[in-house]
Scaffold this active site. Structure first.
Site, PDB file in Angstrom:
ATOM      1  N   CYS A  92       0.840  -1.206   0.000  1.00 23.75           N
ATOM      2  CA  CYS A  92       0.000   0.000   0.000  1.00 23.75           C
ATOM      3  C   CYS A  92       0.876   1.257   0.000  1.00 23.75           C
ATOM      4  O   CYS A  92       1.775   1.391   0.829  1.00 23.75           O
ATOM      5  CB  CYS A  92      -0.908   0.009   1.230  1.00 23.75           C
ATOM      6  SG  CYS A  92      -1.897   1.511   1.321  1.00 23.75           S
ATOM      7  N   CYS A 431     -12.432  -9.676  20.440  1.00 22.61           N
ATOM      8  CA  CYS A 431     -11.479  -9.112  19.469  1.00 22.61           C
ATOM      9  C   CYS A 431     -10.430  -8.261  20.177  1.00 22.61           C
ATOM     10  O   CYS A 431      -9.692  -7.529  19.523  1.00 22.61           O
ATOM     11  CB  CYS A 431     -12.211  -8.303  18.403  1.00 22.61           C
ATOM     12  SG  CYS A 431     -13.075  -6.882  19.069  1.00 22.61           S
TER      13      CYS A 431
END
Ligand SMILES: C[S@@+](CC[C@H](N)C(=O)[O-])C[C@H]1O[C@@H](n2cnc3c(N)ncnc32)[C@H](O)[C@@H]1O
Length: 477
Positions: A92, A431
């Site tokens: 990226c 999470c």
């Protein structure tokens, strides 16, 4: 071993001992570990230095950017000995400035190795237990463009222009424009570019988090991996969204599979993509996703795991770890649109699900119907209030309780209420290893023992990790 401040090479500002280390000093440090949050951890005579973008095993020259009493934070100036697992060209172009997927410079296999270690370390460090089984981490089947949901923020960039993108790391009041993102499917790249163009063409202003005035707040984009369809939820402060029909039609013409759009209001102070009131809709702003043979309707406001392919593995493992037998009474606490509940119901369990978002509960009921599943009850309530209702609805004691709270974990009342239900087995899906470990302590204090831990990677190239933990109540007497 780290070289001490006294051994700093010529050309770097010397730091005679760690007390004298100052901002802008450059230190040579060997990276021994990765902290939760993704920073490399090195030590100078025992003094901890967290180094951005440095990997375990590397020797780096790092510039100190923050100094505290017992640790400092630094950025890499030069990698003197790179890790063999370093990816030389992260794909990226925004890597390094974005702050999103900070582990793009690390091979995926090694990301998994370190995520597994972080789960074990966090549970062992914060909790008191050491003797639990940790299963090998389950990797994500898809490692790029895996996200089915993205949240972008409207804000101003360094030139004071209204842009749509992500927060500049560490700045609540500054946003940089994101032209595309390698974590989202291609149709969402197109949606993002079209929305940015629409905002520019209409000269719309981004909400100002300092004054709480002005208009555009968040854009939530969702995509079904099953159908290829996408939706847009545009969240604003009070005001009028100009030419909204044209915006939706433009999306339909240019974004493959565009299915619907919602314009929603949020006037609260928090910087979250929250829907307070639906203002207008076009098409059908909801998606259908199929996971492990179950079909789910997901409305704009309903939670759904962001990595569909890895979520399929997660849910299958949750059901296995819960060791569900037909007829078992199961509570799915924080049930969202019913994904875990319906997986358990397929095993013949009687399920009660509790969730505070009303629209998600409507989805969960519809999802039970869609899949021809009976014997499930979904209740819309905040957890601390919903547990008494759940107990009544179950008509007896729960034999299994599955908990899947948001990142912040559970509040005290919910923790207490769940523990008081006294199920012999709890399965906790989380999470966030830190809040997981904190909550596990309270279970431990109340006679539960961790039996098994399963890390699952839903978030490649980021430091985030999902964990499933099975706890069992110790036998009395
Ligand atoms: C991590 S999601 C899990 C959803 C679901 N288990 C799944 O896998 O799709 C957490 C859910 O908890 C809900 N939630 C958050 N705080 C809550 C609370 N205090 N009471 C009830 N539900 C809550 C959120 O709306 C969200 O749907």
């Amino acid at each position: 071993m780290a070289r001490s401040g006294r051994q700093q090479s010529k050309g770097f500002r010397r730091a005679m001992n760690t007390k004298q280390i100052c901002r802008n000093d450059v230190v040579h440090v060997e990276i021994e570990d990765l902290a939760y949050g993704g920073l490399g951890v090195g030590k100078l005579d025992g003094f901890v230095v967290f180094v951005e973008q440095a990997l375990p095993g590397e020797l780096v020259a790092a510039r100190i950017i923050k100094k505290k009493a017992n640790h400092a934070q630094a950025v890499v100036e030069k990698i003197e000995r790179p890790s063999p697992f370093r990816v030389s060209a992260p794909p990226c172009p925004l890597f390094g400035s974005c702050g999103g997927c900070t582990w793009q410079n690390f091979t995926y296999d090694q990301q998994l190795v370190w995520k597994q270690k972080q789960v074990i370390d966090t549970i062992a460090h914060i909790g008191r237990q050491r003797d639990f089984e940790v299963m090998p981490i389950i990797g994500s089947p898809v490692q790029w463009r895996y996200r089915n949901k993205m949240e972008f923020t409207f804000g101003v960039d360094g030139d004071g222009q209204s842009v749509l993108g992500f927060h500049v790391p560490g700045r609540y009041d500054r946003v940089f424009e994101v032209p595309a993102c390698l974590l989202q499917p291609e149709p969402l790249d197109i949606m993002l570019a079209e929305l940015q163009a629409y905002v520019r063409e209409h000269g719309l202003e981004a909400y100002d988090p300092r004054t709480h005035k002005k208009f555009l707040r968040h854009a939530m984009m969702r995509h079904s991996r099953t159908t290829g369809e996408s939706i847009l939820i545009l969240i604003t402060n009070t005001g009028e969204l100009p030419e909204k029909e044209q915006l939706a039609e433009r999306m339909a013409a240019r974004v493959p599979g565009f299915k619907g759009m919602m314009w929603a209001l949020y006037t609260g102070m928090s910087d979250v993509a929250r829907i307070e009131k639906e203002m207008w809709r076009w098409g059908e702003p909801e998606l259908i996703e199929t996971v492990n043979g179950l079909t789910f309707r997901i409305s704009a406001q309903s939670f759904f795991q962001t990595n569909t392919e890895a979520a399929a593995l997660l849910y299958a493992r949750v059901v296995e770890m819960a060791q569900i037998e037909p007829g078992e009474r199961v509570l799915d606490a924080f049930c969202g649109a019913g994904s875990i509940a319906l997986h358990c119901a397929k095993q013949g369990a009687c399920i009660v699900g509790v969730e505070m978002i009303r629209e998600a509960i409507w989805d969960a009921r519809e999802n039970a119907r869609r899949n021809g599943i009976d014997g499930v009850t979904f209740l819309a309530a905040p957890m601390d209030e919903g547990l008494a209702l759940a107990k009544n609805a179950a008509g007896g004691e729960f034999s299994r309780i599955i908990i899947d709270p948001p990142r912040g974990g559970m509040d005290k009342r919910s923790r207490r209420g769940l523990i008081e239900l006294g199920a012999p087995v709890f399965v906790y899906v989380s999470c966030n290893p830190a809040t997981l470990a904190r909550d596990l302590l309270e279970f431990e204090d109340n006679g539960y023992k961790i039996e098994a831990v399963q890390p699952v990677d839903l978030f490649p190239h980021t430091y985030h990790i999902e964990t499933i933990v099975r706890m069992r109540r110790a036998q009395e007497g």
